[in-house]
Design a protein around this motif. Sequence first.
Motif, short mmCIF file in Angstrom:
data_model
loop_
_atom_site.label_atom_id
_atom_site.label_comp_id
_atom_site.label_asym_id
_atom_site.label_seq_id
_atom_site.Cartn_x
_atom_site.Cartn_y
_atom_site.Cartn_z
N TYR A 137 0.82 -1.22 0.00
CA TYR A 137 0.00 0.00 0.00
C TYR A 137 0.85 1.26 0.00
O TYR A 137 1.92 1.31 0.61
CB TYR A 137 -0.86 -0.03 1.26
CG TYR A 137 -1.92 1.03 1.35
CD1 TYR A 137 -3.12 0.90 0.66
CD2 TYR A 137 -1.72 2.15 2.15
CE1 TYR A 137 -4.09 1.88 0.75
CE2 TYR A 137 -2.69 3.13 2.26
CZ TYR A 137 -3.88 2.99 1.55
OH TYR A 137 -4.84 3.95 1.65
N ASP A 170 -4.67 -0.58 -3.85
CA ASP A 170 -3.27 -0.51 -3.39
C ASP A 170 -2.78 0.92 -3.20
O ASP A 170 -1.75 1.15 -2.57
CB ASP A 170 -2.35 -1.21 -4.40
CG ASP A 170 -2.42 -2.71 -4.22
OD1 ASP A 170 -2.90 -3.16 -3.16
OD2 ASP A 170 -2.00 -3.43 -5.15
N SER A 204 -7.58 5.79 3.66
CA SER A 204 -6.71 6.93 3.36
C SER A 204 -6.84 7.99 4.46
O SER A 204 -5.85 8.53 4.96
CB SER A 204 -7.08 7.57 2.02
OG SER A 204 -7.06 6.63 0.99
#
Length: 451
Positions: A137, A170, A204
């Motif tokens: 990631y 990802d 995020s």
Amino acid sequence: MKPAGLFWRLSPVSHRIRGELVKISVIGAGYVGLVSAAGLASTGYSVVCIDTDNEKVALVNRGISPLHEAGLGDLLSRCVLNEGSLRTSTEYDEVLDTDISLICVGTPSNSDGSIDLSYVREAAKSIGGVLKAKDGYHLVVTRSTVIPGTTMDVVIPLLEKYSGKKAGGDIGVAFNPEFLQEGKAVQAFFNPDRIIIGELDSKSGDILMELYRDMPAPIVRTDVATAEMIKYASNAFLATKISFINEIANICHRLGIDVYEIVTGLSFDYRIGDRFLNAGIGFGGSCLPKDLRSLVHVSSTKLDYPAPLLRAVLDVNEAQVLKMVDVAERKLGNLDGKRVAILGLAFKPKTDDVREAPALRVIGVLLEKGALVTAYDPEAMENARIVLPEGIGYCDSAAEAIADSDCVLIMTEWDEFRDENLYKDKTVIDGRRALDPRKACALCDYQGVCW
Ligand code: NAD
């Protein structure tokens, strides 16, 4: 098996985000990028700052700040030379070994007022290209000011195209605007008044929450476009306050009323306050003018709304600075051959930034009118020389610039210009209320630009 990458590193039980594990790449070593990079490095993250400017990179790697920003030099020498938590590079490959990339490149205006996204595009392409080779990631955060829709419509497609990976999979994506004020940028980094996180998805946003967890500020989480618009709305409001008070000042001036007394009266109304109500020659700098122009441009060309208020804010601002020349002509008559001293070239004190500085515009008009211009600024002389035309007499001090002048224009309110005794028997036009008018009037022929 241990999950790969940042998700594992940021698991709430580890509390090891700080210091040992998380690595950050900051793209762009300008006012925003370098302050963010040094700020994060000083709080324990491992940071690499990537810039295309070889000279800047070399300076920072020697612990020297390429910008005049209070506290930045000390922070750089500590992080780069002593702690080794920050370095700079011209190589995007460095992104590979980091967990989070912050895009902090410039977003200037095109000639039609629209936003120039070329640097943001280049950064997104380059990060995407590197992420192609990455396992696991990576979070990409835009911090440059961009028109709402840019992260979704420009940054994400480029990241996906060049990495071959999916945003929200990802690759994490967020928009996290910067609100720093030049001159106080380091202080603002450690004491933000709010943090806005515009997130593509909750993962995020959670990572950014963790990154900022020790910051003493409220955090607002939104979608990406809303966060992009919050930044524009903030700048549009600040610019509107300045043009508002300049308009009131222009009316007051005609009525023989001092606008600064009006502001004192206004400021006790908690809904109004006293910030950003300094009447004078208006706003300049690298943010307010270009952000307003790009918002008006996108609104009128793409959204079928001409944004009349914001246009008026720009119009008032355009006209305001040229009042310095009008007042000079009223005092001196024809300016051809007259010696005019300009005090202050930076767009505001405590910075060396001359982007859209009011002084540059005024100097251009003075030269067209045949005036002989001398100029002095404590920090911005080097940057000003690069953009100003030939024929200006640069001085080593305010006193030297003033010495043989017919008229002095105060364009930036640096502290060292605030001593009324400097101007004994001179004609002085104050664009920033740098002087106390009563004291100045006793010593010189003093006139405020709109008071
Ligand atoms: P800046 O011009 O000082 O710095 C930008 C840096 O990016 C430069 O050093 C440049 O060499 C570098 N760069 C350009 N293209 C690059 C690329 N492809 N890869 C790597 N580096 C690249 O700009 P700034 O004043 O720091 O502003 C950056 C952004 O932040 C802008 O969008 C601006 O509107 C916004 N912003 C600025 C301020 C401010 O006060 N300066 C405050 C808030 C937000």
